[in-house]
Design a protein around this motif. Structure first.
Motif, PDB file in Angstrom:
ATOM      1  N   ARG A  82       0.839  -1.208   0.000  1.00 11.26           N
ATOM      2  CA  ARG A  82       0.000   0.000   0.000  1.00 11.26           C
ATOM      3  C   ARG A  82       0.870   1.254   0.000  1.00 11.26           C
ATOM      4  NH1 ARG A  82      -5.416   1.983   2.885  1.00 11.26           N
ATOM      5  NH2 ARG A  82      -5.048   4.188   2.551  1.00 11.26           N
ATOM      6  N   GLN A  83       1.926   1.277   0.797  1.00  6.93           N
ATOM      7  CA  GLN A  83       2.799   2.459   0.813  1.00  6.93           C
ATOM      8  C   GLN A  83       3.465   2.673  -0.540  1.00  6.93           C
ATOM      9  OE1 GLN A  83       5.508   2.233   4.111  1.00  6.93           O
ATOM     10  NE2 GLN A  83       3.960   2.922   5.574  1.00  6.93           N
ATOM     11  N   ASP A  84       3.843   1.595  -1.192  1.00  6.37           N
ATOM     12  CA  ASP A  84       4.417   1.712  -2.537  1.00  6.37           C
ATOM     13  C   ASP A  84       3.384   2.285  -3.505  1.00  6.37           C
ATOM     14  OD1 ASP A  84       6.457   1.235  -4.596  1.00  6.37           O
ATOM     15  OD2 ASP A  84       5.050  -0.293  -5.302  1.00  6.37           O
ATOM     16  N   ALA A  85       2.142   1.830  -3.414  1.00 11.35           N
ATOM     17  CA  ALA A  85       1.082   2.367  -4.275  1.00 11.35           C
ATOM     18  C   ALA A  85       0.838   3.840  -3.974  1.00 11.35           C
ATOM     19  CB  ALA A  85      -0.209   1.560  -4.087  1.00 11.35           C
ATOM     20  N   GLU A  86       0.859   4.214  -2.687  1.00  7.92           N
ATOM     21  CA  GLU A  86       0.700   5.625  -2.311  1.00  7.92           C
ATOM     22  C   GLU A  86       1.815   6.472  -2.908  1.00  7.92           C
ATOM     23  OE1 GLU A  86       0.667   5.488   1.942  1.00  7.92           O
ATOM     24  OE2 GLU A  86      -1.463   4.927   2.039  1.00  7.92           O
ATOM     25  N   ASN A  87       3.042   5.983  -2.835  1.00  7.14           N
ATOM     26  CA  ASN A  87       4.194   6.714  -3.382  1.00  7.14           C
ATOM     27  C   ASN A  87       4.082   6.877  -4.897  1.00  7.14           C
ATOM     28  OD1 ASN A  87       5.194   6.801  -0.793  1.00  7.14           O
ATOM     29  ND2 ASN A  87       6.692   5.187  -1.114  1.00  7.14           N
ATOM     30  N   ARG A  88       3.666   5.813  -5.598  1.00  9.06           N
ATOM     31  CA  ARG A  88       3.523   5.892  -7.057  1.00  9.06           C
ATOM     32  C   ARG A  88       2.414   6.868  -7.446  1.00  9.06           C
ATOM     33  NH1 ARG A  88       1.879   0.799  -8.935  1.00  9.06           N
ATOM     34  NH2 ARG A  88       1.673   0.026  -6.831  1.00  9.06           N
ATOM     35  N   ALA A  89       1.300   6.840  -6.726  1.00  6.78           N
ATOM     36  CA  ALA A  89       0.205   7.766  -7.026  1.00  6.78           C
ATOM     37  C   ALA A  89       0.616   9.205  -6.726  1.00  6.78           C
ATOM     38  CB  ALA A  89      -1.044   7.379  -6.239  1.00  6.78           C
ATOM     39  N   ALA A  90       1.333   9.417  -5.619  1.00  3.91           N
ATOM     40  CA  ALA A  90       1.800  10.767  -5.270  1.00  3.91           C
ATOM     41  C   ALA A  90       2.772  11.291  -6.320  1.00  3.91           C
ATOM     42  CB  ALA A  90       2.461  10.756  -3.891  1.00  3.91           C
ATOM     43  N   SER A  91       3.649  10.448  -6.800  1.00  3.12           N
ATOM     44  CA  SER A  91       4.592  10.848  -7.847  1.00  3.12           C
ATOM     45  C   SER A  91       3.853  11.220  -9.128  1.00  3.12           C
ATOM     46  CB  SER A  91       5.579   9.713  -8.109  1.00  3.12           C
ATOM     47  OG  SER A  91       6.455  10.043  -9.138  1.00  3.12           O
TER      48      SER A  91
END
Length: 190
Positions: free
Chosen positions: A163-172
């Motif tokens: 989930r944190q990886d998905a959050e980081n990709r969406a934020a980027s």
């Protein structure tokens, strides 16, 4: 090796069809290149060093003050924008302020009969206002969206990391889209 060498042994109709396809692809590329460069007045490079209102693109972006955004994902978006606008260097005297409010959501996908989800989609909706500091007027406003999917497994740690990886990709993704929008907005404002 010529074009004809690659088609040895082929029938005349197939060879002709191959050459026609190749020539039409080349023709389309030439037409697109000529059409894009025919009107020099309407063509402005977005990422180039051409002057935009008297300042280079990077200098124009460096005049942004990006307000803090609450939450971990908000901080990621803010850090992404700060790096993209200043290039990691020192910011100039702010002329604009960018206010961003985010809304996060998670949608389950691949739901099994027992109710467990096999995957989820993390979504961000970022509403922004670009404010000119000299007269406190809103220059531009809008919304930007970012989505990233991730798989769910039996390990809790793996789910948290996914989930944190998905959050980081969406934020980027949101940060890059906002930068592109800001470039377009600042290139048209004085």
């Amino acid at each position: 090796m010529s074009l004809g060498d690659g088609m040895r042994g082929q029938t005349g109709a197939r060879r002709s069809k191959y050459r026609t396809g190749l020539l039409s692809t080349f023709g389309i590329a030439v037409i697109c290149a000529l059409a894009g460069c025919s009107d020099g007045a309407s063509f402005r490079p977005l990422y180039g060093s051409a002057a935009l209102g008297g300042a280079a693109t990077q200098e124009k972006l460096a005049t942004l003050d990006i307000a803090p955004i609450p939450g971990r994902v908000g901080q990621r978006i803010r850090n992404e924008l700060i790096f993209q606008t200043t290039g990691g260097g020192k910011a100039q005297t702010p002329q604009y302020r960018l206010d961003i409010a985010i809304r996060e959501s998670v949608v389950s996908t691949l739901v099994m009969t027992n109710g467990n989800a096999g995957g989820q989609i993390y979504s961000i909706e970022a509403s922004y206002n670009l404010i000119r500091l000299s007269d406190k007027s809103v220059v531009a406003s809008g919304k930007s969206y970012g989505r990233a999917s991730f798989d769910r497994v039996t390990s809790i740690f793996a789910n948290v990391e996914a989930r944190q990886d998905a959050e980081n990709r969406a934020a980027s993704s949101v940060g890059e889209e906002l930068r592109t929008r800001l470039l377009a907005i600042l290139s048209s404002t004085a």
